[in-house]
Write a protein that holds these residues in place. Structure first.
Motif, PDB file in Angstrom:
ATOM      1  N   VAL A  71       0.873  -1.232  -0.058  1.00 19.34           N
ATOM      2  CA  VAL A  71       0.062   0.018   0.060  1.00 19.34           C
ATOM      3  C   VAL A  71       0.868   1.327  -0.039  1.00 19.34           C
ATOM      4  CG1 VAL A  71      -1.647   1.345   1.341  1.00 19.34           C
ATOM      5  CG2 VAL A  71      -1.905  -1.129   1.255  1.00 19.34           C
ATOM      6  N   GLY A  72       1.950   1.175   0.790  1.00 17.17           N
ATOM      7  CA  GLY A  72       2.858   2.250   0.768  1.00 17.17           C
ATOM      8  C   GLY A  72       3.687   2.651  -0.365  1.00 17.17           C
ATOM      9  N   PHE A  73       4.193   1.683  -0.889  1.00 17.26           N
ATOM     10  CA  PHE A  73       5.058   2.061  -2.010  1.00 17.26           C
ATOM     11  C   PHE A  73       4.338   1.952  -3.168  1.00 17.26           C
ATOM     12  CE2 PHE A  73       8.510   0.247   0.665  1.00 17.26           C
ATOM     13  CZ  PHE A  73       9.687   1.339   0.439  1.00 17.26           C
ATOM     14  N   PRO A  75       0.731   2.388  -4.138  1.00 19.45           N
ATOM     15  CA  PRO A  75      -0.897   2.868  -3.713  1.00 19.45           C
ATOM     16  C   PRO A  75      -1.825   2.156  -4.832  1.00 19.45           C
ATOM     17  CG  PRO A  75       0.379   4.749  -3.396  1.00 19.45           C
ATOM     18  CD  PRO A  75       1.420   3.803  -4.195  1.00 19.45           C
ATOM     19  N   ASP A  76      -1.379   2.360  -6.142  1.00 13.76           N
ATOM     20  CA  ASP A  76      -2.289   2.121  -7.101  1.00 13.76           C
ATOM     21  C   ASP A  76      -2.556   0.514  -7.074  1.00 13.76           C
ATOM     22  OD1 ASP A  76      -2.385   4.605  -8.011  1.00 13.76           O
ATOM     23  OD2 ASP A  76      -1.247   4.491  -9.864  1.00 13.76           O
ATOM     24  N   ALA A  78      -2.615  -1.159  -4.613  1.00 12.15           N
ATOM     25  CA  ALA A  78      -3.654  -1.360  -3.468  1.00 12.15           C
ATOM     26  C   ALA A  78      -5.077  -1.272  -3.787  1.00 12.15           C
ATOM     27  CB  ALA A  78      -3.298  -0.357  -2.213  1.00 12.15           C
ATOM     28  N   VAL A 296       4.903   5.248  -5.371  1.00 11.58           N
ATOM     29  CA  VAL A 296       4.440   6.393  -4.749  1.00 11.58           C
ATOM     30  C   VAL A 296       5.301   7.638  -5.113  1.00 11.58           C
ATOM     31  CG1 VAL A 296       5.769   5.926  -2.714  1.00 11.58           C
ATOM     32  CG2 VAL A 296       3.533   6.971  -2.420  1.00 11.58           C
ATOM     33  N   ASN A 297       4.845   8.736  -4.586  1.00  9.91           N
ATOM     34  CA  ASN A 297       5.608  10.050  -4.846  1.00  9.91           C
ATOM     35  C   ASN A 297       7.139   9.786  -4.041  1.00  9.91           C
ATOM     36  OD1 ASN A 297       5.266  10.914  -2.027  1.00  9.91           O
ATOM     37  ND2 ASN A 297       3.402  10.697  -2.535  1.00  9.91           N
ATOM     38  N   ALA A 299       8.685  11.924  -2.005  1.00 11.26           N
ATOM     39  CA  ALA A 299       8.742  12.245  -0.657  1.00 11.26           C
ATOM     40  C   ALA A 299       8.428  10.962   0.251  1.00 11.26           C
ATOM     41  CB  ALA A 299       7.982  13.339  -0.397  1.00 11.26           C
ATOM     42  N   MET A 300       7.379  10.332  -0.246  1.00  8.79           N
ATOM     43  CA  MET A 300       6.692   9.235   0.679  1.00  8.79           C
ATOM     44  C   MET A 300       7.884   8.115   0.336  1.00  8.79           C
ATOM     45  SD  MET A 300       4.799   7.951   3.033  1.00  8.79           S
ATOM     46  CE  MET A 300       3.426   8.962   2.991  1.00  8.79           C
ATOM     47  N   ALA A 303      10.786   8.603   2.643  1.00  9.38           N
ATOM     48  CA  ALA A 303      10.490   8.398   4.107  1.00  9.38           C
ATOM     49  C   ALA A 303      10.289   6.871   4.372  1.00  9.38           C
ATOM     50  CB  ALA A 303       9.106   9.179   4.165  1.00  9.38           C
ATOM     51  N   LEU A 304       9.731   6.193   3.473  1.00 11.20           N
ATOM     52  CA  LEU A 304       9.428   4.718   3.873  1.00 11.20           C
ATOM     53  C   LEU A 304      10.809   4.142   3.863  1.00 11.20           C
ATOM     54  CD1 LEU A 304       6.417   3.849   1.500  1.00 11.20           C
ATOM     55  CD2 LEU A 304       6.498   4.002   3.874  1.00 11.20           C
ATOM     56  N   ALA A 307      12.497   4.821   7.073  1.00  9.90           N
ATOM     57  CA  ALA A 307      11.937   4.086   7.954  1.00  9.90           C
ATOM     58  C   ALA A 307      12.494   2.647   7.880  1.00  9.90           C
ATOM     59  CB  ALA A 307      10.357   4.131   7.944  1.00  9.90           C
TER      60      ALA A 307
ATOM     61  N   GLN B  88      -5.928   4.243  -1.680  1.00 12.10           N
ATOM     62  CA  GLN B  88      -4.906   4.675  -2.673  1.00 12.10           C
ATOM     63  C   GLN B  88      -4.322   6.102  -2.203  1.00 12.10           C
ATOM     64  OE1 GLN B  88      -7.066   4.870  -6.397  1.00 12.10           O
ATOM     65  NE2 GLN B  88      -5.138   4.607  -7.438  1.00 12.10           N
ATOM     66  N   GLY B  91      -2.171   5.698   0.873  1.00 18.67           N
ATOM     67  CA  GLY B  91      -1.059   5.101   0.603  1.00 18.67           C
ATOM     68  C   GLY B  91       0.031   6.310   0.229  1.00 18.67           C
ATOM     69  N   ASN B  92      -0.373   7.090  -0.482  1.00 17.29           N
ATOM     70  CA  ASN B  92       0.467   8.147  -0.873  1.00 17.29           C
ATOM     71  C   ASN B  92       0.797   8.958   0.007  1.00 17.29           C
ATOM     72  OD1 ASN B  92       0.955   8.311  -3.954  1.00 17.29           O
ATOM     73  ND2 ASN B  92      -1.122   7.996  -3.992  1.00 17.29           N
ATOM     74  N   SER B  95       1.217   6.476   4.553  1.00 18.26           N
ATOM     75  CA  SER B  95       1.510   5.094   4.824  1.00 18.26           C
ATOM     76  C   SER B  95       2.743   4.988   5.590  1.00 18.26           C
ATOM     77  CB  SER B  95       1.741   4.414   3.391  1.00 18.26           C
ATOM     78  OG  SER B  95       2.688   5.225   2.625  1.00 18.26           O
ATOM     79  N   LEU B 100       5.404   2.019   9.650  1.00 20.12           N
ATOM     80  CA  LEU B 100       6.178   2.041  11.292  1.00 20.12           C
ATOM     81  C   LEU B 100       5.322   1.208  12.224  1.00 20.12           C
ATOM     82  CD1 LEU B 100       7.267   5.795  11.157  1.00 20.12           C
ATOM     83  CD2 LEU B 100       8.795   3.764  11.068  1.00 20.12           C
ATOM     84  N   PRO B 171       5.505  13.638   4.296  1.00 22.78           N
ATOM     85  CA  PRO B 171       4.840  12.412   5.221  1.00 22.78           C
ATOM     86  C   PRO B 171       4.831  12.849   6.583  1.00 22.78           C
ATOM     87  CG  PRO B 171       6.430  11.709   3.620  1.00 22.78           C
ATOM     88  CD  PRO B 171       6.536  12.963   3.214  1.00 22.78           C
TER      89      PRO B 171
END
Lengths: 337, 451
Positions: A71-73, A75-76, A78, A296-297, A299-300, A303-304, A307, B88, B91-92, B95, B100, B171
């Motif tokens: 879902v995070g990496f 999203p589509d 998902a 995903v964009n 920035a996220m 971050a992922l 993390a 969706q 997730g963007n 997430s 975490l 984020p």
């Protein structure tokens, strides 16, 4: 930076991790039940429960990691998987829930009953079957996109030889991986009676595993020619996998280096799984979601990744601690602690 | 039931899973700390009563955690299955804390496994106690991360919508949105309050049943003392949450308080009902109290529902959820204070039947307050799934069979619920604390005599 490549690699590693640890768990459930009905449970059930007790929760987390990460990496994906997998996904949840909680009920609560063992054995085979649906539909041909949204073509899925060959492969691999691991564990525990039994299981389930792999290859060539061709370009990866398979079976047959044999099994699946994964690209869900468009964009993504790295620094030492306490502590394995 | 539309069915199924999961999640967050405190007291005071308390709590806890784990997995997957369009977007933007949370939970699971199987493995018991620390931290961190996601749904930020696409995503800004601090504080304080309340209720029940040993008395003192501390913290958290709502999400406070007109010196309305013209009847009115609650000033201005379009206001019945939640919070505070006062005065007996019954009742009531609170938190946000950006109706799945899945999950939770109750009863019924104390610590009695 290419977050899509980092992302998919991380997720694929987690899914591989789940494949191994969950297979051990699922197969152990089936063997525990099978041993009970063939009146051999006194031989192996203690061994199984000593391994499973401290680690079952950890197994579950590998899976959660994978789908939360997806879902995070991506999203589509998902969205597409969520829309289409309502029924198989829900069935998988129910099976996982029953398995996990009844395991805890029996293990921490009261003495064993055969209803529990049956549930435990049956869910162990049904969960991989229902989860493998997600991989099957990712090959395309089972989804239709209309103005109302995305829908699963259940009929096509149930009639497809490819879909059934994947289910078959999932189930026999579970039994094969699990028995190979239990042979190693029984050997470490110096438990001759259990070792003889699980070693037989491992040898028995090896041939269906290799047959199911070949069948899936053939069914793939019928179902998604493009993907099949990309797999053929990576033929040497799958060749390596077969090589590891032969090493594993040889070692188990020889009855000496069970640890190395299990490592060979892990490499057998590592190569096959990554060969499959690499040739699956650029599509995550054929033909709707590709790796580069579904990511995903930035920035996220960043971050992922941060993390994830930070999390690994926390988890790896903790996992090592757990393994030293329960998996590689000879006294614990032998039941002296 | 299959005439119901997908949005309603998806909402029902999500509420069912969350309503069931939150019971186990709350215990999962709060009980580790109680166990850790009990074990530590056992080591410090060299009193096996406390150590046994920690052991027995752990044994019940692990079963509840198992159900928490599997229902948590269920809600994690169900979010994508039932709300694919929402996920969706989520997730963007949000997430990171979801991801975490998995790490925090992984960390907790590893050490819980280790904690559970190593009670008698270390020469120095403090090493075993140390294993409880990562469990407590992991539980708290899980709660923190997942609560930031819920906070984000209430006060989304850290992104922009441009031509139907999400841009400029930040984020950390999304995670640390305005709702995060008060919500996290409220969730953590109430989880600890409720866990202590449940443990106290069980203990009170044993004492009522004439199990009047030292073990139970010490357990009661520890748990009720904890209730008092966490109830105080909860009161502070509740107050801060109300002030946050008044400032950032006034429609949610207004609908809970049936506050229709924006005004200064607003009254606080307790219970009552609405007539056909939406006028409040038969309610208890505390003059100017809403202004004080919302702003800290009895004449402060409180935004009313008149400032919001009618189709962006949650159903009025959340008022009762809010009032019941607050009432139970004060009940916990009152009962625990009463016990502590009675215990302080030598002549009085803190273990009298009436007080014990009040403490017993507090357990289920506290759990109900958790349910009421979450119903208010979720229904009070309606019609939004992502306040100001996406309505619940836009987020739901369009796939068929949601109704069947609802039936399937009703069945699952019934089976799990019955299973948990049967197993817990069996576990403790044939194994009373007194006999276990003798088995585990046979030398304790003689030691006690020497002292």
């Amino acid at each position: 930076m290419a977050y899509e490549l980092i992302g998919i690699t991380v997720l694929w590693i987690f899914l591989y991790g789940y494949l191994i640890v969950a297979s051990i768990d699922f197969g152990a459930g089936f063997f525990a039940y099978y041993a009970k009905i063939t009146k051999k449970n006194h031989l192996i059930n203690k061994l199984i429960s000593r391994y499973l007790s401290p680690v079952w929760e950890v197994t579950n987390v590998f899976f959660v990691f994978f789908f939360v990460g997806l879902v995070g990496f991506f999203p589509d994906s998902a969205y597409y998987f969520g829309q289409t997998l309502l029924v198989p996904g829900s069935i998988a949840i129910v099976l996982i829930a029953i398995r996990g909680s009844f395991y805890a009920f029996e293990n921490y609560g009261s003495k064993q009953s055969s209803v529990y063992l049956f549930l435990y054995g049956a869910t162990g085979l049904l969960i991989p079957a229902s989860l493998s649906t997600a991989l099957t539909i990712s090959e395309g041909g089972f989804i239709e996109e209309t103005s109302e949204g995305v829908h699963l073509l259940t009929g096509a899925l149930l009639k497809s030889p490819y879909s059934w060959s994947v289910v078959f492969l999932a189930i026999v691999s579970v039994l094969y991986i699990s028995s190979a691991f239990l042979s190693f564990y029984a050997h470490r525990a110096d438990d001759r009676g259990a070792l003889d039994l699980v070693r037989k299981y491992a040898l028995f389930w090896s041939s269906p595993t290799i047959i199911a792999s070949l069948t899936t290859f053939i069914a793939m060539s019928q179902h998604n020619q493009e993907h099949f061709n990309r797999m053929m370009e990576l033929w040497w990866v799958f060749g390596l996998s077969v090589g590891f398979f032969m090493i594993a079976i040889f070692l188990i047959y020889q009855g000496k280096y069970y640890g190395w044999a299990f490592i060979a099994v892990m490499f057998q699946f590592l190569t096959a799984f990554f060969g499959y994964g690499a040739s699956h690209l650029p599509y995550l869900l054929y033909p709707y979601v590709t790796l580069s468009e579904g990511v995903v964009n930035d920035a996220m993504g960043l971050a992922l990744v941060i993390a994830f790295i930070a999390g690994l620094f926390l988890l790896i030492p903790s996992l090592v601690l757990l393994m030293r306490m329960f998996l590689f502590d000879a006294d614990y394995v032998k039941g002296k602690k | 039931m299959f005439e119901l539309d997908n949005v309603l069915l998806s909402r029902l199924l999500t509420s069912l899973t969350l309503g069931f999961h939150i019971i186990f999640a709350t215990i999962g967050v709060g009980v580790p700390l109680m166990i850790s405190i009990a074990e530590f007291m056992g080591i410090k005071k060299k009193d096996p009563n406390y150590t046994l308390l920690a052991r027995r709590w752990t044994r019940g806890f692990i079963i509840l955690v198992a159900v928490g784990v599997v229902t948590g997995t269920a809600i994690g997957l169900q979010l994508s299955l039932l709300w694919p369009s929402f996920m969706q977007v989520a997730g963007n933007v949000i997430s990171l804390p979801l991801f975490l949370e998995t790490f925090a939970f992984f960390f907790e699971a590893i050490f819980l496994g280790a904690y559970l199987y190593t009670w008698d493995r270390f020469k120095n018991p403090i090493y075993h106690w140390l294993l409880s620390i990562p469990v407590v931290i992991g539980a708290g961190m899980s709660a923190f991360f997942i609560t930031t996601v819920n906070a984000f749904m209430n006060t989304p930020q850290g992104f922009e919508f441009k031509d139907g696409a999400l841009v400029n995503v930040e984020p950390l800004v999304a995670m640390f949105n305005p709702a995060t601090p008060t919500k996290v504080f409220h969730v953590l304080s109430t989880a600890h309050l409720t866990s202590a309340a449940i443990l106290a209720a069980i203990t009170a029940f044993y004492i009522i049943r004439n199990k009047n040993s030292d073990y139970h008395k010490k357990a009661l003192k520890l748990t009720v003392g904890s209730i008092f501390i966490f109830a105080l913290l909860t009161a502070v958290a509740g107050d801060l949450s109300a002030k946050f709502l008044a400032h950032e999400q006034p429609e949610k406070l207004a609908v809970a308080e049936w506050h229709f007109e924006t005004e200064e010196g607003a009254d606080l309305i307790l219970f009552g009902h609405l007539n056909e013209e939406n006028e409040v009847e038969n309610a208890l009115r505390l003059p100017n109290a809403l202004s004080f609650l919302a702003t800290g000033d009895f004449n402060g201005k409180v935004v009313g529902l008149d400032q919001f379009p009618e189709d962006e206001i949650a159903p009025f019945w959340v008022h009762y959820m809010f009032d019941l939640m607050v009432l139970i919070g004060f009940y916990s505070l009152g009962v625990s204070l009463l016990y502590l006062i009675v215990a302080k005065i030598k002549k009085w007996n803190e273990n009298n039947k009436l007080l014990l019954w009040l403490i017993f009742l507090n357990g289920p009531l506290a759990m109900l307050a958790i349910e009421f609170g979450w119903i208010y938190a979720e229904v009070g946000r309606q019609p939004w799934i992502l306040r100001g950006y996406m309505k619940v109706a836009e987020g739901a799945t369009t796939s068929p069979n949601v109704g069947w899945m609802l039936l399937l999950f009703i069945l699952l939770y019934t089976v799990l619920g019955i299973g948990v109750i049967t197993v817990l009863r069996k576990l403790f019924k044939n194994n009373p604390a007194e006999s276990e104390l003798e088995r585990h610590y046979p030398d304790f009695k003689t030691e006690g005599e020497e002292r």
